[in-house]
Design an enzyme around this catalytic site. Structure first.
Site, PDB file in Angstrom:
ATOM      1  N   ALA A  66       1.016 -49.694 -32.665  1.00  0.00           N
ATOM      2  CA  ALA A  66       1.802 -48.462 -32.710  1.00  0.00           C
ATOM      3  C   ALA A  66       1.022 -47.388 -31.953  1.00  0.00           C
ATOM      4  O   ALA A  66      -0.199 -47.499 -31.780  1.00  0.00           O
ATOM      5  CB  ALA A  66       2.026 -48.055 -34.154  1.00  0.00           C
ATOM      6  N   GLY A 111       0.897 -53.197 -34.810  1.00  0.00           N
ATOM      7  CA  GLY A 111       2.350 -53.292 -34.685  1.00  0.00           C
ATOM      8  C   GLY A 111       2.779 -54.257 -33.580  1.00  0.00           C
ATOM      9  O   GLY A 111       3.870 -54.826 -33.638  1.00  0.00           O
ATOM     10  N   GLU A 114       2.594 -57.607 -35.119  1.00  0.00           N
ATOM     11  CA  GLU A 114       3.702 -57.701 -36.082  1.00  0.00           C
ATOM     12  C   GLU A 114       5.008 -57.979 -35.346  1.00  0.00           C
ATOM     13  O   GLU A 114       5.833 -58.778 -35.793  1.00  0.00           O
ATOM     14  CB  GLU A 114       3.777 -56.405 -36.905  1.00  0.00           C
ATOM     15  CG  GLU A 114       2.585 -56.315 -37.865  1.00  0.00           C
ATOM     16  CD  GLU A 114       2.387 -54.944 -38.478  1.00  0.00           C
ATOM     17  OE1 GLU A 114       2.351 -53.963 -37.718  1.00  0.00           O
ATOM     18  OE2 GLU A 114       2.253 -54.847 -39.701  1.00  0.00           O
ATOM     19  N   GLU A 134      -5.881 -52.045 -37.953  1.00  0.00           N
ATOM     20  CA  GLU A 134      -5.480 -50.837 -38.693  1.00  0.00           C
ATOM     21  C   GLU A 134      -6.588 -50.271 -39.560  1.00  0.00           C
ATOM     22  O   GLU A 134      -6.776 -49.053 -39.639  1.00  0.00           O
ATOM     23  CB  GLU A 134      -4.262 -51.140 -39.580  1.00  0.00           C
ATOM     24  CG  GLU A 134      -2.940 -51.173 -38.837  1.00  0.00           C
ATOM     25  CD  GLU A 134      -2.603 -52.528 -38.261  1.00  0.00           C
ATOM     26  OE1 GLU A 134      -3.516 -53.379 -38.152  1.00  0.00           O
ATOM     27  OE2 GLU A 134      -1.430 -52.749 -37.906  1.00  0.00           O
TER      28      GLU A 134
END
Ligand code: CO8
Length: 260
Positions: A66, A111, A114, A134
């Site tokens: 992200a 992300g 993911e 993260e």
């Protein structure tokens, strides 16, 4: 629809979706996430498209997570909305009747990993690095990683990767079952499209039923999963593709499936 951060290319029945923000290593800001959802919705609704491949632009990154610049200013409510919006994308991929293949051409982090793991299967370039950094940023995965990784590689390995933030090579990811194949970077996209084309030639109602049965079955007990499989299996006998597929076998010719 025109996209600012995505390239959408049609190769016959295969849609190739490229996240195109190379200056920020294809990281996912709100705009990219909205565009991904819109593009996947468009693909699902387009009868001429049967399989999608997701990749990243450039040679360095699939998606490096992200967008940290955007996330850095979020408050609690905004972070919840951001995570929920991202989860909408991964849930949508799971619910699509059409298979989605990830071609991980470089970093697949946070992300980005993911997103790859939400796809039906994953091929990776030899140079790819995968992981969940993260916790090195003081947060945790929020785009489905804590739920999906353990189901794919087991709880111990998922804990190790997520608690340490360490990145794995494509070879280790293959060994752990996170990816289906590792390829030289120059061959990755062609190989993914080749597989997508092979799937696109099959009876897609059967593929969609199998995708649903496999995914839903992972969240069910075996008895419920077997029952669900039977119902989906039987429903295919109302389709033209079942009649065509079996008649073509008996006639010793190639089936011409219509998806009906
Ligand atoms: N967000 C924003 N910008 C990024 C990101 C990112 N995730 N990754 C790289 N960039 C930018 C860099 O800031 C840099 O920009 P600039 O040139 O303007 O300085 C440019 O991309 C190139 O990056 P680097 O110079 O850092 O390239 P290196 O080759 O030195 O390093 C790395 C490559 C190792 C990939 C490094 O860029 C890195 O560590 N990136 C961050 C990876 C990361 O921590 N990702 C996880 C983010 S957290 C997350 O994904 C949480 C998801 C949960 C909620 C999601 C809801 C949707």
């Amino acid at each position: 629809m025109k996209y600012t951060n995505l390239l959408v290319e049609k190769r016959d029945a295969v849609a190739v979706l490229t996240v195109n923000r190379p200056k920020a290593l294809n990281s996912l800001n709100s705009e990219v996430i909205e565009e991904l959802l819109a593009a996947l919705t468009e693909i699902e609704g387009n009868a001429g498209l049967k399989v999608a491949v997701i990749t990243g632009s450039g040679e360095k990154a699939f998606v490096a997570g992200a967008d940290i610049a955007e996330m850095s200013g979020l408050n609690v409510q905004q972070a919840l909305a951001f995570s929920r919006k991202g989860q909408q994308v991964v849930n949508f991929i799971g619910r699509m009747t059409k298979p989605v293949i990830a071609a991980v051409n470089g970093f697949a982090l946070g992300g980005g990993l993911e997103l790859a793991l939400a796809c039906d299967f994953v091929y990776a370039a030899e140079s790819a690095k995968l992981g969940f950094p993260e916790v090195t940023l003081g947060i945790m995965p929020g785009f489905g990683g804590t739920q999906k990784l353990g189901r794919i590689i087991g709880r111990g390995r998922a804990n190790e990767l997520i608690f340490t933030g360490r990145l794995v090579t494509a070879a280790e990811a293959l060994d752990w079952g996170m990816v289906n194949g590792v390829l030289p970077g120059g061959e990755l996209l062609d190989r993914a499209i080749e597989m997508a084309t092979k799937i696109a030639g099959n009876g897609l109602l059967g593929v969609a039923g199998a995708k649903d049965a496999i995914r839903s079955g992972l969240d069910m007990g075996e008895a419920d999963g077997l029952n669900y499989e039977s119902v989906l299996f039987a429903s295919l006998f109302a389709s033209a593709d079942q009649k065509e597929g079996m008649q073509a076998f008996l006639d010793k010719r190639k089936a011409a499936f219509t998806g009906a």
